[in-house]
Design a protein around this motif. Structure first.
Motif, PDB file in Angstrom:
ATOM      1  N   TRP A 144       0.836  -1.200   0.000  1.00  0.00           N
ATOM      2  CA  TRP A 144       0.000   0.000   0.000  1.00  0.00           C
ATOM      3  C   TRP A 144       0.874   1.256   0.000  1.00  0.00           C
ATOM      4  CZ3 TRP A 144       0.471   2.723   4.715  1.00  0.00           C
ATOM      5  CH2 TRP A 144       0.983   1.984   5.788  1.00  0.00           C
ATOM      6  N   TRP A 149      10.488   3.939  -2.197  1.00  0.00           N
ATOM      7  CA  TRP A 149      10.698   5.071  -1.293  1.00  0.00           C
ATOM      8  C   TRP A 149      11.864   4.811  -0.345  1.00  0.00           C
ATOM      9  CZ3 TRP A 149       4.926   5.540   0.658  1.00  0.00           C
ATOM     10  CH2 TRP A 149       4.173   6.218  -0.312  1.00  0.00           C
ATOM     11  N   ALA A 155      17.377  10.625   0.557  1.00  0.00           N
ATOM     12  CA  ALA A 155      16.647  10.539   1.822  1.00  0.00           C
ATOM     13  C   ALA A 155      17.133   9.320   2.589  1.00  0.00           C
ATOM     14  CB  ALA A 155      15.140  10.434   1.568  1.00  0.00           C
ATOM     15  N   MET A 160      12.678   6.853   7.029  1.00  0.00           N
ATOM     16  CA  MET A 160      11.370   6.796   6.370  1.00  0.00           C
ATOM     17  C   MET A 160      10.666   5.479   6.680  1.00  0.00           C
ATOM     18  SD  MET A 160      11.800   8.581   2.663  1.00  0.00           S
ATOM     19  CE  MET A 160      13.129   7.541   2.094  1.00  0.00           C
ATOM     20  N   ALA A 163       9.239   5.605  10.125  1.00  0.00           N
ATOM     21  CA  ALA A 163       8.057   6.469  10.187  1.00  0.00           C
ATOM     22  C   ALA A 163       6.846   5.770   9.563  1.00  0.00           C
ATOM     23  CB  ALA A 163       8.328   7.786   9.474  1.00  0.00           C
ATOM     24  N   LEU A 229      -1.890  -2.629  10.345  1.00  0.00           N
ATOM     25  CA  LEU A 229      -2.470  -2.178   9.077  1.00  0.00           C
ATOM     26  C   LEU A 229      -1.952  -3.000   7.900  1.00  0.00           C
ATOM     27  CD1 LEU A 229      -2.136   1.714   9.361  1.00  0.00           C
ATOM     28  CD2 LEU A 229      -4.148   0.325   9.842  1.00  0.00           C
TER      29      LEU A 229
ATOM     30  N   PHE B  87      -2.082   6.929   7.778  1.00  0.00           N
ATOM     31  CA  PHE B  87      -2.210   5.854   6.789  1.00  0.00           C
ATOM     32  C   PHE B  87      -3.312   4.872   7.185  1.00  0.00           C
ATOM     33  CE2 PHE B  87       2.197   7.155   5.660  1.00  0.00           C
ATOM     34  CZ  PHE B  87       1.929   7.497   4.340  1.00  0.00           C
ATOM     35  N   ILE B 101       3.459  12.958  -2.508  1.00  0.00           N
ATOM     36  CA  ILE B 101       3.496  12.004  -1.391  1.00  0.00           C
ATOM     37  C   ILE B 101       4.936  11.734  -0.968  1.00  0.00           C
ATOM     38  CG2 ILE B 101       2.885   9.654  -0.704  1.00  0.00           C
ATOM     39  CD1 ILE B 101       0.433   9.906  -2.500  1.00  0.00           C
ATOM     40  N   LEU B 102       5.864  11.793  -1.922  1.00  0.00           N
ATOM     41  CA  LEU B 102       7.269  11.567  -1.550  1.00  0.00           C
ATOM     42  C   LEU B 102       7.755  12.632  -0.569  1.00  0.00           C
ATOM     43  CD1 LEU B 102       9.753   9.828  -1.858  1.00  0.00           C
ATOM     44  CD2 LEU B 102      10.396  11.196  -3.854  1.00  0.00           C
ATOM     45  N   VAL B 105       6.512  11.523   2.690  1.00  0.00           N
ATOM     46  CA  VAL B 105       7.238  10.360   3.218  1.00  0.00           C
ATOM     47  C   VAL B 105       8.626  10.759   3.727  1.00  0.00           C
ATOM     48  CG1 VAL B 105       8.219   8.121   2.593  1.00  0.00           C
ATOM     49  CG2 VAL B 105       5.907   8.707   1.870  1.00  0.00           C
ATOM     50  N   LYS B 106       9.277  11.682   3.018  1.00  0.00           N
ATOM     51  CA  LYS B 106      10.601  12.131   3.476  1.00  0.00           C
ATOM     52  C   LYS B 106      10.513  12.829   4.830  1.00  0.00           C
ATOM     53  CE  LYS B 106      12.933  12.825  -0.954  1.00  0.00           C
ATOM     54  NZ  LYS B 106      13.431  13.863  -1.888  1.00  0.00           N
ATOM     55  N   LEU B 108       7.964  12.165   7.070  1.00  0.00           N
ATOM     56  CA  LEU B 108       6.792  11.481   7.611  1.00  0.00           C
ATOM     57  C   LEU B 108       6.740  11.519   9.133  1.00  0.00           C
ATOM     58  CD1 LEU B 108       4.261   9.900   6.958  1.00  0.00           C
ATOM     59  CD2 LEU B 108       5.629   7.810   6.813  1.00  0.00           C
ATOM     60  N   ARG B 109       7.873  11.237   9.764  1.00  0.00           N
ATOM     61  CA  ARG B 109       7.851  11.263  11.241  1.00  0.00           C
ATOM     62  C   ARG B 109       7.480  12.669  11.726  1.00  0.00           C
ATOM     63  NH1 ARG B 109      12.674  10.712  15.783  1.00  0.00           N
ATOM     64  NH2 ARG B 109      11.305  11.495  17.423  1.00  0.00           N
ATOM     65  N   LYS B 112       3.671  13.416  11.018  1.00  0.00           N
ATOM     66  CA  LYS B 112       2.755  12.638  11.865  1.00  0.00           C
ATOM     67  C   LYS B 112       2.804  13.128  13.313  1.00  0.00           C
ATOM     68  CE  LYS B 112       3.544   8.148  10.957  1.00  0.00           C
ATOM     69  NZ  LYS B 112       3.244   6.725  10.717  1.00  0.00           N
ATOM     70  N   GLU B 113       4.004  13.465  13.779  1.00  0.00           N
ATOM     71  CA  GLU B 113       4.096  13.938  15.171  1.00  0.00           C
ATOM     72  C   GLU B 113       3.523  15.339  15.320  1.00  0.00           C
ATOM     73  OE1 GLU B 113       7.620  13.171  17.453  1.00  0.00           O
ATOM     74  OE2 GLU B 113       7.997  11.275  16.429  1.00  0.00           O
TER      75      GLU B 113
END
Lengths: 285, 126
Positions: A144, A149, A155, A160, A163, A229, B87, B101-102, B105-106, B108-109, B112-113
């Motif tokens: 999903w 990535w 990066a 990632m 996370a 998930l 998610f 979205i990338l 994601v780069k 993401l932490r 989200k926090e």
């Protein structure tokens, strides 16, 4: 100060025609239980159960780092290879470790991709095991997310990956254990999580094999967390239904890394799973 | 709802580890809650503005589209499964993520926090 009873050593095995130096840990005595870690992580996920004196009083828990993971080195020449795990290589690795350590029909306990390969082994090599505890395990999940990535020059794939997989950890998990669990993903080598996910999200060969698993010979017990998930309770239930005689337990307050993220919550489910496995005497082959 | 995002903005100012994690993040994020739009503009990890839409003139990097009830559950101390992560919202059909979205994601932490700063605190077990 306390010194833990876990011991760690190395063994060299041949996989795919090349030598691999494998790191393994063990604790306890009695029935051998071989434990497989998830994608992008290592043996440390089993640290709590290996330090559980009641469990290790009658179970010899053994866990090893897959090649490329933890303290197991990648193969010689890795610097020009693209790491992509396959069902065949994974099976060869597990069987090679069992042979090298002289394990006589261990119980196989695997989580996530380790649970997936446990079910593959239940279908293809049941004679080598006494039973299977498949944790957060199911027949197949397409990704999903985009697995690419997690391996790119601009990066940090580990950060990632951590996370992303934090989405699979239960809010009931104690904070220190949540972060210990994520740390392993942060430490994962470049491209390793991606290579594990390639196996996990692209190989659907298990689906057709599930009905052929003989739980009369080797019991299969599946455990799944409600906060997972990636492998949801629905995925695990579908998988259990496809295996005649398989049993299923759903953990309401746990996620995808139960033995690592929430050891107290997972313990009773693992003890119950062990009780469902045959008592085969551990004898040196 | 805008008060909650402004609360996140001020809490972020008092959260050094997130300011450090987000130091390279300077983008505008669209949070769509039902039919309402909120634009969070980040500069070097700080939220410098929270603007309510609708706006057709505000460029954004990525968008999280969800509903108020889902966010209310997301912000509980221990959300029920699926509501515990952005998610998860997507997985259970209560959220959608669009755009770059990338970039999400780069970071993401961090993201989200930051969004989780409005989450109720878990009770302390004695």
């Amino acid at each position: 100060m306390s010194i833990e009873p876990i011991t760690g050593r190395y063994v060299t095995v041949t996989i795919g025609g090349t030598a691999r130096r494998i790191y393994f840990e063990e604790a306890g005595q009695g029935r051998p239980v071989l434990c497989l870690h998830t994608a992008g992580a290592d043996t440390r996920q089993w640290r709590h159960l290996m330090n559980d004196a009641e469990i290790t009083a009658s179970n010899r828990l053994i866990a090893f780092d897959m090649p490329w993971h933890g303290k197991s080195l990648p193969p010689e020449g890795f610097e020009t290879q693209e790491y992509l795990l396959t069902t065949e290589a994974y099976i060869e690795t597990v069987l090679a470790v069992i042979d090298a350590l002289g394990l006589e029909r261990p119980v196989l306990a695997g989580c996530s991709m380790g649970g997936r390969i446990a079910l593959q082994l239940a279908a293809l090599h049941p004679e080598r095991f006494s039973g299977f505890i498949a944790i957060e395990a199911s027949d197949f999940q397409p990704a999903w997310y985009d697995i690419d990535w997690f391996h790119r020059p601009d990066a940090h794939g580990g950060e990632m990956g951590a996370a992303l997989v934090s989405a699979n950890i239960s809010p009931y998990a104690p904070e220190p254990e949540r972060w210990n669990t994520l740390w392993m993903f942060m430490q994962s080598g470049p491209g390793v999580f991606r290579g594990d996910l390639s196996f996990y999200t692209r190989d659907d060969s298990l689906i057709a094999r599930l009905p052929g698993i003989d739980t009369g010979r080797t019991p299969v017990h599946i455990i799944v967390g409600a906060y997972d998930l990636t492998c949801t309770p629905e995925d695990a239930a579908r998988t259990a239904r496809a295996i005649p005689g398989a049993t299923l337990a759903v953990m309401d307050e746990l996620g995808h890394f139960p033995m690592s993220e929430h050891p107290e919550g997972f313990r009773p489910f693992f003890v119950d799973a062990l009780a469902r496995m045959p008592q085969v005497r551990a004898e040196v082959a | 709802m805008i008060e909650t995002f402004k609360q996140i903005q001020s809490t972020l100012e008092r959260t050094p580890h997130l300011l450090r994690l987000g130091r390279l993040f300077s983008e505008t994020v669209l949070i769509e809650v039902g039919s309402d739009e909120y634009y969070l503009t980040f500069e070097a990890g700080r939220i410098v503005s929270v603007d309510q839409g609708p706006s057709r003139k505000t460029p954004w990097c990525f968008a999280l589209r969800t509903d108020a009830k889902a966010l209310e559950k997301f912000w509980q101390a221990r959300p029920e499964p699926g509501f515990h992560d952005i998610f998860g919202l997507v997985k259970i059909g209560r959220g959608r993520i669009d755009g770059d979205i990338l970039s999400l994601v780069k970071n993401l932490r961090f993201f989200k926090e930051v969004l989780g700063l409005a989450r109720a605190q878990k009770e302390v077990v004695a």
